[in-house]
Design a protein around this motif. Structure first.
Motif, PDB file in Angstrom:
ATOM      1  N   GLY A 125      -2.679   2.204   7.427  1.00 36.13           N
ATOM      2  CA  GLY A 125      -1.400   1.830   6.849  1.00 36.13           C
ATOM      3  C   GLY A 125      -1.381   0.814   5.716  1.00 36.13           C
ATOM      4  N   ARG A 126      -2.372  -0.099   5.627  1.00 32.60           N
ATOM      5  CA  ARG A 126      -2.559  -0.881   4.637  1.00 32.60           C
ATOM      6  C   ARG A 126      -3.782  -0.877   3.874  1.00 32.60           C
ATOM      7  N   THR A 151       0.868  -1.233  -0.164  1.00 33.10           N
ATOM      8  CA  THR A 151       0.173   0.012   0.111  1.00 33.10           C
ATOM      9  C   THR A 151       0.734   1.192   0.005  1.00 33.10           C
ATOM     10  N   GLN A 152       1.739   1.201   0.983  1.00 35.98           N
ATOM     11  CA  GLN A 152       2.753   2.604   0.872  1.00 35.98           C
ATOM     12  C   GLN A 152       3.520   2.744  -0.282  1.00 35.98           C
ATOM     13  N   TYR A 159      11.342  -1.574  -0.736  1.00 34.71           N
ATOM     14  CA  TYR A 159      10.291  -0.235  -0.289  1.00 34.71           C
ATOM     15  C   TYR A 159      11.568   0.880   0.167  1.00 34.71           C
ATOM     16  N   THR A 212      -6.199   8.415   2.141  1.00 34.50           N
ATOM     17  CA  THR A 212      -5.577   7.604   3.034  1.00 34.50           C
ATOM     18  C   THR A 212      -6.182   7.680   4.455  1.00 34.50           C
ATOM     19  N   TRP A 262       3.564   5.706  -3.118  1.00 35.36           N
ATOM     20  CA  TRP A 262       4.687   6.669  -3.467  1.00 35.36           C
ATOM     21  C   TRP A 262       4.659   6.594  -4.985  1.00 35.36           C
TER      22      TRP A 262
END
Length: 325
Positions: A92-93, A62-63, A307, A84, A67
């Motif tokens: 966070g997900r 997800t993060q 990541y 978000t 990006w």
């Protein structure tokens, strides 16, 4: 198993993601414009959902997608993320996204030769019907990114390669050309950015959708894909983008054509599943065995490393929700 989220109705549970419809607190009616997309820690391989999750995988995907959406802002028409600001249970997900009608094509582009593309090349000298130069080997860089779409198979079945003419049959010539151009451009931009960070993106799969409201349609109305003018509506990038789940990430400093590459993706667990150590026969009907702790830990480490290498940010595990009582 999918969790219950207050104020939301589960409407879909896939291999690794769930979709929830937000509910109006007064009437209980579904929000027809938004969905909550939740990335779980489940992992799939060889068309099986494995019984062993990979911790933090959903948050990493997800993060990292968020990006990449920023990096691709000038490449794609639009992306699906609305907000978000999500419930604490999935912080966070998860993201709130536009409710879209997804195009019936798996959009894949390849910058290097490997996997299923390599098998076809060895047999016919082509990938998805596109002719390639002779003498290429596993891991060879292609002269330029190639659009190699496939069908969207039901869960448990294999996607099948689709020639470009087949995409045109499904969605029309204008939309097919836009899907090809966007997919190739995403991989090109991805490799421009990733190469400076020590990663080669061998291939990637992306998904696109259309907002039915832009077409003057309701959520359940049929779409005549061939009649869609891609210059008049947004072709929206959806799901995830350029992640270790949707792409093959290789270590640039270890790249050596002619052999399997060192990867940042879930190839680690694929390799274990097909090794004698797993005791699993991929050709059988038996489900894959649970993953050993060391394979889970290495897979998680590869995801996190990708990541951090790409974004330049440290990955932090989302805090668990606070519960009263």
């Amino acid at each position: 198993m999918a969790m219950q989220i207050p104020g939301h109705e589960l409407i879909y549970s896939g291999k690794v993601r769930e979709l929830y419809a937000p509910l109006d607190p007064a009437t209980g009616a579904r929000d027809e414009g938004r969905l909550l997309l939740v990335a779980s820690d489940r992992v799939s391989a060889y068309d099986h959902i494995l019984s062993t999750p990979v911790p933090d995988k959903g948050a990493v995907l997800t993060q990292l997608s968020l990006w990449w959406f920023d990096q691709l802002a000038d490449v794609v028409d639009a992306h699906h993320v609305v907000s978000t600001d999500v419930p604490a249970e999935v912080a966070g997900r998860a993201v709130y996204v536009r409710r879209l009608r997804m195009l019936p094509v798996e959009c894949v582009a390849r910058a290097f030769l490997t996997g299923g593309g390599l098998a076809e090349y060895r047999a016919d000298g082509t990938v998805s019907g596109v002719g390639l130069p002779p003498g290429l080997v596993d891991g060879s860089r292609l002269p330029g990114p190639v659009f190699t779409p496939s069908t969207k198979a039901p869960v448990g079945e294999h996607d099948q390669p689709l020639p470009f003419a087949g995409v045109e049959d499904l969605v029309g010539t204008r939309l097919a050309a836009r899907l090809r151009d966007l997919t190739v451009s995403i991989l090109e931009r991805g490799n421009e950015i990733a190469a400076d960070r020590g990663i080669l993106i061998a291939d990637t799969k992306v998904e696109f959708g259309l907002d039915p409201a832009q077409l003057g349609l309701g959520t359940g109305d049929e779409i005549d894909w061939a009649a869609v003018d891609p210059d008049a509506v947004d072709v929206v990038l959806a799901d995830e983008v350029l992640t270790p789940d949707s792409s093959r990430f290789w270590r640039a400093d270890a790249w050596q054509p002619g052999r399997p590459q060192v990867s940042y993706d879930k190839q680690v667990l694929r390799d274990w599943l097909t090794s004698p150590a797993s005791g699993w026969d991929r050709a059988s009907d038996a489900p894959p065995p649970p993953l050993p702790d060391e394979v889970v830990e290495l897979t998680r480490a590869r995801y996190v490393e990708a990541y951090e290498a790409l974004t330049g940010r440290p990955f932090t595990t989302p805090a668990p929700p606070l519960h009263a009582g």
